[in-house]
Scaffold this active site. Sequence first.
Site, PDB file in Angstrom:
ATOM      1  N   ALA A  77      33.648 -59.700 -22.580  1.00 41.98           N
ATOM      2  CA  ALA A  77      32.389 -59.230 -21.998  1.00 41.98           C
ATOM      3  C   ALA A  77      31.387 -60.346 -21.717  1.00 41.98           C
ATOM      4  O   ALA A  77      31.027 -60.605 -20.562  1.00 41.98           O
ATOM      5  CB  ALA A  77      31.766 -58.186 -22.920  1.00 41.98           C
ATOM      6  N   GLU A 105      40.429 -68.578 -22.985  1.00 44.34           N
ATOM      7  CA  GLU A 105      40.607 -67.387 -23.817  1.00 44.34           C
ATOM      8  C   GLU A 105      41.805 -67.596 -24.740  1.00 44.34           C
ATOM      9  O   GLU A 105      42.907 -67.912 -24.292  1.00 44.34           O
ATOM     10  CB  GLU A 105      40.824 -66.161 -22.934  1.00 44.34           C
ATOM     11  CG  GLU A 105      41.345 -64.915 -23.645  1.00 44.34           C
ATOM     12  CD  GLU A 105      40.490 -64.486 -24.825  1.00 44.34           C
ATOM     13  OE1 GLU A 105      41.073 -64.136 -25.865  1.00 44.34           O
ATOM     14  OE2 GLU A 105      39.248 -64.493 -24.696  1.00 44.34           O
ATOM     15  N   SER A 121      39.222 -59.409 -20.265  1.00 45.63           N
ATOM     16  CA  SER A 121      38.493 -58.334 -19.594  1.00 45.63           C
ATOM     17  C   SER A 121      39.073 -56.947 -19.839  1.00 45.63           C
ATOM     18  O   SER A 121      39.426 -56.227 -18.923  1.00 45.63           O
ATOM     19  CB  SER A 121      38.466 -58.610 -18.080  1.00 45.63           C
ATOM     20  OG  SER A 121      37.654 -57.674 -17.410  1.00 45.63           O
ATOM     21  N   CYS A 150      36.106 -50.851 -26.420  1.00 45.99           N
ATOM     22  CA  CYS A 150      35.614 -49.567 -26.913  1.00 45.99           C
ATOM     23  C   CYS A 150      36.590 -48.427 -26.631  1.00 45.99           C
ATOM     24  O   CYS A 150      36.449 -47.331 -27.188  1.00 45.99           O
ATOM     25  CB  CYS A 150      34.248 -49.252 -26.308  1.00 45.99           C
ATOM     26  SG  CYS A 150      32.955 -50.400 -26.833  1.00 45.99           S
ATOM     27  N   VAL A 170      40.324 -72.791 -28.467  1.00 50.53           N
ATOM     28  CA  VAL A 170      39.478 -73.957 -28.693  1.00 50.53           C
ATOM     29  C   VAL A 170      39.323 -74.162 -30.193  1.00 50.53           C
ATOM     30  O   VAL A 170      38.972 -73.232 -30.925  1.00 50.53           O
ATOM     31  CB  VAL A 170      38.101 -73.785 -28.031  1.00 50.53           C
ATOM     32  CG1 VAL A 170      37.184 -74.955 -28.370  1.00 50.53           C
ATOM     33  CG2 VAL A 170      38.246 -73.647 -26.516  1.00 50.53           C
ATOM     34  N   ASP A 226      29.103 -61.210 -29.255  1.00 49.18           N
ATOM     35  CA  ASP A 226      29.226 -60.868 -30.669  1.00 49.18           C
ATOM     36  C   ASP A 226      29.145 -62.067 -31.601  1.00 49.18           C
ATOM     37  O   ASP A 226      29.143 -61.899 -32.823  1.00 49.18           O
ATOM     38  CB  ASP A 226      30.544 -60.134 -30.921  1.00 49.18           C
ATOM     39  CG  ASP A 226      30.564 -58.749 -30.295  1.00 49.18           C
ATOM     40  OD1 ASP A 226      29.538 -58.350 -29.720  1.00 49.18           O
ATOM     41  OD2 ASP A 226      31.614 -58.081 -30.382  1.00 49.18           O
ATOM     42  N   ASN A 250      27.261 -58.042 -22.493  1.00 44.45           N
ATOM     43  CA  ASN A 250      27.321 -58.237 -21.042  1.00 44.45           C
ATOM     44  C   ASN A 250      25.991 -58.731 -20.484  1.00 44.45           C
ATOM     45  O   ASN A 250      25.949 -59.640 -19.651  1.00 44.45           O
ATOM     46  CB  ASN A 250      27.715 -56.924 -20.361  1.00 44.45           C
ATOM     47  CG  ASN A 250      29.211 -56.699 -20.353  1.00 44.45           C
ATOM     48  OD1 ASN A 250      29.947 -57.373 -19.642  1.00 44.45           O
ATOM     49  ND2 ASN A 250      29.671 -55.756 -21.161  1.00 44.45           N
ATOM     50  N   TRP A 284      11.215 -26.708 -23.153  1.00 41.16           N
ATOM     51  CA  TRP A 284      10.720 -27.674 -24.134  1.00 41.16           C
ATOM     52  C   TRP A 284      11.934 -28.425 -24.665  1.00 41.16           C
ATOM     53  O   TRP A 284      12.702 -27.906 -25.458  1.00 41.16           O
ATOM     54  CB  TRP A 284       9.992 -26.980 -25.293  1.00 41.16           C
ATOM     55  CG  TRP A 284       8.612 -26.527 -24.956  1.00 41.16           C
ATOM     56  CD1 TRP A 284       8.202 -25.249 -24.728  1.00 41.16           C
ATOM     57  CD2 TRP A 284       7.461 -27.351 -24.813  1.00 41.16           C
ATOM     58  NE1 TRP A 284       6.856 -25.217 -24.438  1.00 41.16           N
ATOM     59  CE2 TRP A 284       6.374 -26.506 -24.483  1.00 41.16           C
ATOM     60  CE3 TRP A 284       7.221 -28.718 -24.916  1.00 41.16           C
ATOM     61  CZ2 TRP A 284       5.085 -26.979 -24.263  1.00 41.16           C
ATOM     62  CZ3 TRP A 284       5.934 -29.196 -24.694  1.00 41.16           C
ATOM     63  CH2 TRP A 284       4.878 -28.333 -24.376  1.00 41.16           C
TER      64      TRP A 284
END
Length: 433
Positions: free
Chosen positions: A10, A32, A38, A42, A80, A269, A291, A419
């Site tokens: 993200a 990555e 990608s 969730c 990495v 994150d 994002n 209401w």
Amino acid sequence: MALVVIGGNAAGLSAASRARRLDPRLDIIVLEKGPVISYGACGLPYFVEGRVREAKQLIVYTPEYFRKERNIEVRTGARVVSISHPRREVTLESGGRVRYDHLAIATGARCDSLGIAGAREPHVFTLHTLEDAERMRRFLREKRPKRAVVIGAGYIGVEAADALRRNGLRVTVLERSQNLLLRGEPPFTSAVRRQLEEHGVELRSGVSVQSIEPDRVGDIPCDMVVVSAGFKPNVEIAADAGIEIGRTGAIRTDEHMETNLRGVYAAGDCAEVMHLVTGRPTYIPLGTSANKAGRVAGANVAGARERFPGVVGTSIVGIFGMAFATTGLSVEQARAEGFSPVAARIEAQARPRYFQGKKTTVELVADRATRRLLGGCVIGEEGAAGRINVIATALQSRLRVDDFEQLDLAYSPPFATVWDPLLIAAQQLLKEL
């Protein structure tokens, strides 16, 4: 000029895409560590459940798409292991090195096993990556377990419990605190417990798990275990490079998502952000803010001066068809932050009875001294997402309860009552104030 992005989900891909849109001349490389990029994390519980039939349905874009359509090079399997900012380069696990002028760190987070012995056994799972979900679904299909234990009653924990129960397993959820879904209100916790137990999920709170045995957790026999005890931000390579870590344990950034090292940004994150209610840094790992923060980081790499103001911590989770949505602070959290909180909780029809409307519960929290809204929660089967978003908008706008109670909300019998439950809750909160 070269932008290197560490992380292909993200925040990382949002940063790369935004930078490319604003500066076509940049050389952009995304590194990555995993095999795919990608994907909708969730959606993983729904893949385990079976509602999403194939894992590839969760993948939004491929490396080839980014190369052809956005002129962004994406390398998978490129882990990495270190950053050398004086040399402006990152080193890969393979031994290769990649030079950068600007660096965006979007290393994400990992599931925290809390040092539980046996957490790496073959029948123990996390639910954080696409590989995790595929492994879990394969285990369900091939081993046909009968009983599962879920450790942790956060968002992923309850979603995993839901998915496993729908697969026919007997499920027990173990939570070390007395709070569920990271929220402190006893009525909210009771509602979560009631919804789980009504659908055959046993919940035990105040239980600390020390070890996992091959056929049990504590005194509970089981065939499989899901560890969902929280997240730890992946900050080690950043810290080793001299990047400051904030009080939350995540990477500290300014409002432009830049770290203390000039030209190095962090988002998602792995990074902390500002909480708009408390005015202090917070760590709330959610895809929505990842994002947005990634876009800001990418824009500023390309020479803009955009800012990410922060979050109010809005989330929603479904448990057997019932939505549990929260935003801002609970009474307990507000008190800990130095506010003088006052709360009102109501139950009302989400739609008129003659439209088979179901009950919705709303709680609002405000500060007694300023009458400013501090938080809220919504529980219900109808319209919970829309209502929690209204509260979140009010928090970001720093609305007082007096103003919130006068909001001009839509009414039509198929959708809402004259209401709205939000306004009824606001009226009750005004009485309390």
